[in-house]
Design a protein around this motif. Structure first.
Motif, PDB file in Angstrom:
ATOM      1  N   VAL A  21       2.505  15.642  -2.840  1.00  0.00           N
ATOM      2  CA  VAL A  21       1.985  17.000  -3.740  1.00  0.00           C
ATOM      3  C   VAL A  21       0.457  17.127  -3.199  1.00  0.00           C
ATOM      4  CG1 VAL A  21       1.924  17.860  -6.123  1.00  0.00           C
ATOM      5  CG2 VAL A  21       3.989  16.743  -5.295  1.00  0.00           C
ATOM      6  N   ILE A  22      -0.201  16.174  -3.275  1.00  0.00           N
ATOM      7  CA  ILE A  22      -1.511  16.253  -3.119  1.00  0.00           C
ATOM      8  C   ILE A  22      -1.704  16.879  -1.587  1.00  0.00           C
ATOM      9  CG2 ILE A  22      -3.989  15.071  -2.686  1.00  0.00           C
ATOM     10  CD1 ILE A  22      -2.797  13.233  -4.893  1.00  0.00           C
ATOM     11  N   GLY A  23      -1.000  16.459  -0.762  1.00  0.00           N
ATOM     12  CA  GLY A  23      -1.124  17.015   0.580  1.00  0.00           C
ATOM     13  C   GLY A  23      -0.693  18.623   0.590  1.00  0.00           C
ATOM     14  N   LEU A  24       0.384  18.894  -0.413  1.00  0.00           N
ATOM     15  CA  LEU A  24       0.523  20.441  -0.550  1.00  0.00           C
ATOM     16  C   LEU A  24      -0.484  21.006  -1.304  1.00  0.00           C
ATOM     17  CD1 LEU A  24       4.224  20.015  -1.862  1.00  0.00           C
ATOM     18  CD2 LEU A  24       3.447  21.112   0.287  1.00  0.00           C
ATOM     19  N   SER A  25      -1.342  20.416  -2.144  1.00  0.00           N
ATOM     20  CA  SER A  25      -2.192  21.049  -2.888  1.00  0.00           C
ATOM     21  C   SER A  25      -3.703  21.058  -1.925  1.00  0.00           C
ATOM     22  CB  SER A  25      -2.648  20.859  -4.189  1.00  0.00           C
ATOM     23  OG  SER A  25      -2.984  19.486  -3.959  1.00  0.00           O
ATOM     24  N   VAL A  26      -3.700  20.570  -0.856  1.00  0.00           N
ATOM     25  CA  VAL A  26      -4.783  20.814  -0.031  1.00  0.00           C
ATOM     26  C   VAL A  26      -4.566  21.675   1.232  1.00  0.00           C
ATOM     27  CG1 VAL A  26      -6.277  19.319   1.755  1.00  0.00           C
ATOM     28  CG2 VAL A  26      -5.309  18.353  -0.212  1.00  0.00           C
ATOM     29  N   ALA A  27      -5.550  22.299   1.419  1.00  0.00           N
ATOM     30  CA  ALA A  27      -5.257  23.299   2.759  1.00  0.00           C
ATOM     31  C   ALA A  27      -4.483  22.724   3.736  1.00  0.00           C
ATOM     32  CB  ALA A  27      -6.561  23.703   3.443  1.00  0.00           C
ATOM     33  N   GLY A  28      -3.687  23.460   4.436  1.00  0.00           N
ATOM     34  CA  GLY A  28      -2.588  23.051   5.325  1.00  0.00           C
ATOM     35  C   GLY A  28      -2.925  22.190   6.325  1.00  0.00           C
TER      36      GLY A  28
ATOM     37  N   GLN B 210      15.386  20.597  -1.106  1.00  0.00           N
ATOM     38  CA  GLN B 210      16.353  21.232  -0.632  1.00  0.00           C
ATOM     39  C   GLN B 210      16.153  22.120   0.748  1.00  0.00           C
ATOM     40  OE1 GLN B 210      17.372  23.915  -3.600  1.00  0.00           O
ATOM     41  NE2 GLN B 210      17.941  22.305  -5.157  1.00  0.00           N
ATOM     42  N   ASN B 211      15.015  21.880   1.461  1.00  0.00           N
ATOM     43  CA  ASN B 211      14.555  22.335   2.550  1.00  0.00           C
ATOM     44  C   ASN B 211      14.472  23.740   2.320  1.00  0.00           C
ATOM     45  OD1 ASN B 211      13.351  21.889   5.170  1.00  0.00           O
ATOM     46  ND2 ASN B 211      15.314  22.445   6.065  1.00  0.00           N
ATOM     47  N   ARG B 212      14.127  24.421   1.356  1.00  0.00           N
ATOM     48  CA  ARG B 212      14.014  25.907   1.274  1.00  0.00           C
ATOM     49  C   ARG B 212      12.458  26.134   1.406  1.00  0.00           C
ATOM     50  NH1 ARG B 212      14.510  27.720  -3.744  1.00  0.00           N
ATOM     51  NH2 ARG B 212      14.863  25.689  -4.602  1.00  0.00           N
ATOM     52  N   LEU B 213      11.474  25.234   1.451  1.00  0.00           N
ATOM     53  CA  LEU B 213      10.168  25.153   1.577  1.00  0.00           C
ATOM     54  C   LEU B 213       9.879  24.265   3.013  1.00  0.00           C
ATOM     55  CD1 LEU B 213       7.215  26.668   1.102  1.00  0.00           C
ATOM     56  CD2 LEU B 213       6.682  24.205  -0.101  1.00  0.00           C
ATOM     57  N   THR B 214      10.125  24.992   4.133  1.00  0.00           N
ATOM     58  CA  THR B 214      10.329  24.001   5.344  1.00  0.00           C
ATOM     59  C   THR B 214       8.629  23.771   5.598  1.00  0.00           C
ATOM     60  OG1 THR B 214       9.734  26.242   6.671  1.00  0.00           O
ATOM     61  CG2 THR B 214      12.189  25.371   6.292  1.00  0.00           C
ATOM     62  N   TYR B 215       8.598  22.793   6.446  1.00  0.00           N
ATOM     63  CA  TYR B 215       7.195  22.268   6.978  1.00  0.00           C
ATOM     64  C   TYR B 215       6.388  23.729   7.391  1.00  0.00           C
ATOM     65  CZ  TYR B 215       3.526  19.922   9.312  1.00  0.00           C
ATOM     66  OH  TYR B 215       2.206  19.672   9.823  1.00  0.00           O
ATOM     67  N   GLU B 216       6.927  24.607   8.255  1.00  0.00           N
ATOM     68  CA  GLU B 216       6.317  25.683   8.674  1.00  0.00           C
ATOM     69  C   GLU B 216       5.882  26.702   7.684  1.00  0.00           C
ATOM     70  OE1 GLU B 216       9.417  24.371   9.875  1.00  0.00           O
ATOM     71  OE2 GLU B 216       8.784  23.702  11.956  1.00  0.00           O
ATOM     72  N   LYS B 217       6.732  26.804   6.702  1.00  0.00           N
ATOM     73  CA  LYS B 217       6.442  27.452   5.452  1.00  0.00           C
ATOM     74  C   LYS B 217       5.315  26.836   4.628  1.00  0.00           C
ATOM     75  CE  LYS B 217       7.205  31.495   3.684  1.00  0.00           C
ATOM     76  NZ  LYS B 217       6.936  32.688   3.942  1.00  0.00           N
ATOM     77  N   TYR B 218       5.308  25.808   4.500  1.00  0.00           N
ATOM     78  CA  TYR B 218       4.008  25.098   3.833  1.00  0.00           C
ATOM     79  C   TYR B 218       2.929  25.313   4.631  1.00  0.00           C
ATOM     80  CZ  TYR B 218       1.295  20.729   4.111  1.00  0.00           C
ATOM     81  OH  TYR B 218       0.174  20.206   4.137  1.00  0.00           O
ATOM     82  N   ARG B 219       2.907  25.096   5.767  1.00  0.00           N
ATOM     83  CA  ARG B 219       1.744  25.230   6.808  1.00  0.00           C
ATOM     84  C   ARG B 219       1.219  26.853   6.592  1.00  0.00           C
ATOM     85  NH1 ARG B 219      -1.149  21.365   9.373  1.00  0.00           N
ATOM     86  NH2 ARG B 219      -1.582  22.983  11.111  1.00  0.00           N
ATOM     87  N   GLU B 220       1.944  27.668   6.638  1.00  0.00           N
ATOM     88  CA  GLU B 220       1.744  29.197   6.451  1.00  0.00           C
ATOM     89  C   GLU B 220       0.925  29.364   4.901  1.00  0.00           C
ATOM     90  OE1 GLU B 220       4.292  33.078   5.889  1.00  0.00           O
ATOM     91  OE2 GLU B 220       4.982  31.796   7.373  1.00  0.00           O
ATOM     92  N   VAL B 221       1.643  28.849   4.152  1.00  0.00           N
ATOM     93  CA  VAL B 221       1.060  28.821   2.780  1.00  0.00           C
ATOM     94  C   VAL B 221      -0.197  28.279   2.558  1.00  0.00           C
ATOM     95  CG1 VAL B 221       1.307  28.499   0.186  1.00  0.00           C
ATOM     96  CG2 VAL B 221       3.400  29.228   1.474  1.00  0.00           C
TER      97      VAL B 221
ATOM     98  N   SER C 103      -6.150  25.727  -4.123  1.00  0.00           N
ATOM     99  CA  SER C 103      -5.205  25.544  -5.251  1.00  0.00           C
ATOM    100  C   SER C 103      -4.095  26.425  -5.031  1.00  0.00           C
ATOM    101  CB  SER C 103      -6.302  26.192  -6.388  1.00  0.00           C
ATOM    102  OG  SER C 103      -6.640  27.469  -5.950  1.00  0.00           O
ATOM    103  N   LYS C 104      -3.191  26.157  -4.098  1.00  0.00           N
ATOM    104  CA  LYS C 104      -2.033  26.950  -3.832  1.00  0.00           C
ATOM    105  C   LYS C 104      -0.608  26.612  -4.149  1.00  0.00           C
ATOM    106  CE  LYS C 104      -4.565  29.410  -0.806  1.00  0.00           C
ATOM    107  NZ  LYS C 104      -4.643  30.743  -1.112  1.00  0.00           N
ATOM    108  N   VAL C 105      -0.763  25.694  -5.156  1.00  0.00           N
ATOM    109  CA  VAL C 105       0.480  25.279  -5.732  1.00  0.00           C
ATOM    110  C   VAL C 105       1.392  26.594  -6.128  1.00  0.00           C
ATOM    111  CG1 VAL C 105       1.820  23.932  -7.446  1.00  0.00           C
ATOM    112  CG2 VAL C 105      -0.261  23.036  -6.334  1.00  0.00           C
ATOM    113  N   LEU C 106       0.738  27.304  -6.871  1.00  0.00           N
ATOM    114  CA  LEU C 106       1.602  28.536  -7.349  1.00  0.00           C
ATOM    115  C   LEU C 106       2.071  29.445  -6.401  1.00  0.00           C
ATOM    116  CD1 LEU C 106      -0.371  29.715 -10.817  1.00  0.00           C
ATOM    117  CD2 LEU C 106       1.625  28.003 -10.292  1.00  0.00           C
ATOM    118  N   GLN C 107       1.167  29.547  -5.285  1.00  0.00           N
ATOM    119  CA  GLN C 107       1.647  30.497  -4.259  1.00  0.00           C
ATOM    120  C   GLN C 107       2.802  29.705  -3.361  1.00  0.00           C
ATOM    121  OE1 GLN C 107      -2.107  30.933  -1.994  1.00  0.00           O
ATOM    122  NE2 GLN C 107      -2.077  33.392  -2.728  1.00  0.00           N
ATOM    123  N   ALA C 108       2.728  28.398  -3.464  1.00  0.00           N
ATOM    124  CA  ALA C 108       3.601  27.751  -2.745  1.00  0.00           C
ATOM    125  C   ALA C 108       5.253  27.889  -3.419  1.00  0.00           C
ATOM    126  CB  ALA C 108       3.192  26.206  -2.589  1.00  0.00           C
ATOM    127  N   ALA C 109       4.966  27.902  -4.564  1.00  0.00           N
ATOM    128  CA  ALA C 109       6.293  28.003  -5.468  1.00  0.00           C
ATOM    129  C   ALA C 109       6.792  29.287  -5.418  1.00  0.00           C
ATOM    130  CB  ALA C 109       5.966  27.821  -7.109  1.00  0.00           C
TER     131      ALA C 109
END
Length: 122
Positions: A18-25, A94-105, A112-118
């Motif tokens: 989750v910290i990895g998700l909240s840090v830039a891609g 559920q793999n609806r947020l793929t690694y590629e989408k994660y990188r894009e977001v 502070s991109k948690v809400l955008q990722a959601a």
């Protein structure tokens, strides 16, 4: 003693994803993302740790961003963090947020991109 060590390890691992998700891609490799994703699917303790960490991060999102999220999803502002993180953690598992989408977001450089990722995962 061993069981508590395993739980602590799972919570730390959940926190890292989750910290990895909240840090830039730039912070997480595909392999790390996929390992965390598999752990979210198989371990309720890992998933709960990810939720707790995510909520702490989402609580720090700017007030305006939280208000916009609440308005778009027709929820009270007080429920934004829990709702966003539930969607985010479920989307990863559920793999609806793929690694590629994660990188894009997260490629914009704002940590502070948690809400955008959601939003992207919904």
């Amino acid at each position: 003693m061993r069981k508590s060590d395993d739980r602590l390890h799972m919570i730390r691992s959940a926190a890292l994803i989750v910290i990895g998700l909240s840090v830039a891609g730039c912070g997480m490799s595909r392999e790390s993302y996929e390992v965390g994703q598999a752990q979210m699917r198989s371990s309720p303790a890992f998933r709960q740790g990810a939720m707790e960490t995510c909520i702490n991060d989402a609580d720090r999102a700017p007030a305006e961003e939280r208000k916009r999220f609440a308005a778009r999803h027709r929820i009270p502002t007080r429920d934004v963090s829990r709702t966003a993180c539930r969607r985010l953690v479920n989307a990863i598992a559920q793999n609806r947020l793929t690694y590629e989408k994660y990188r894009e977001v997260f490629s914009s450089g704002d940590g502070s991109k948690v809400l955008q990722a959601a939003e992207a995962a919904y």
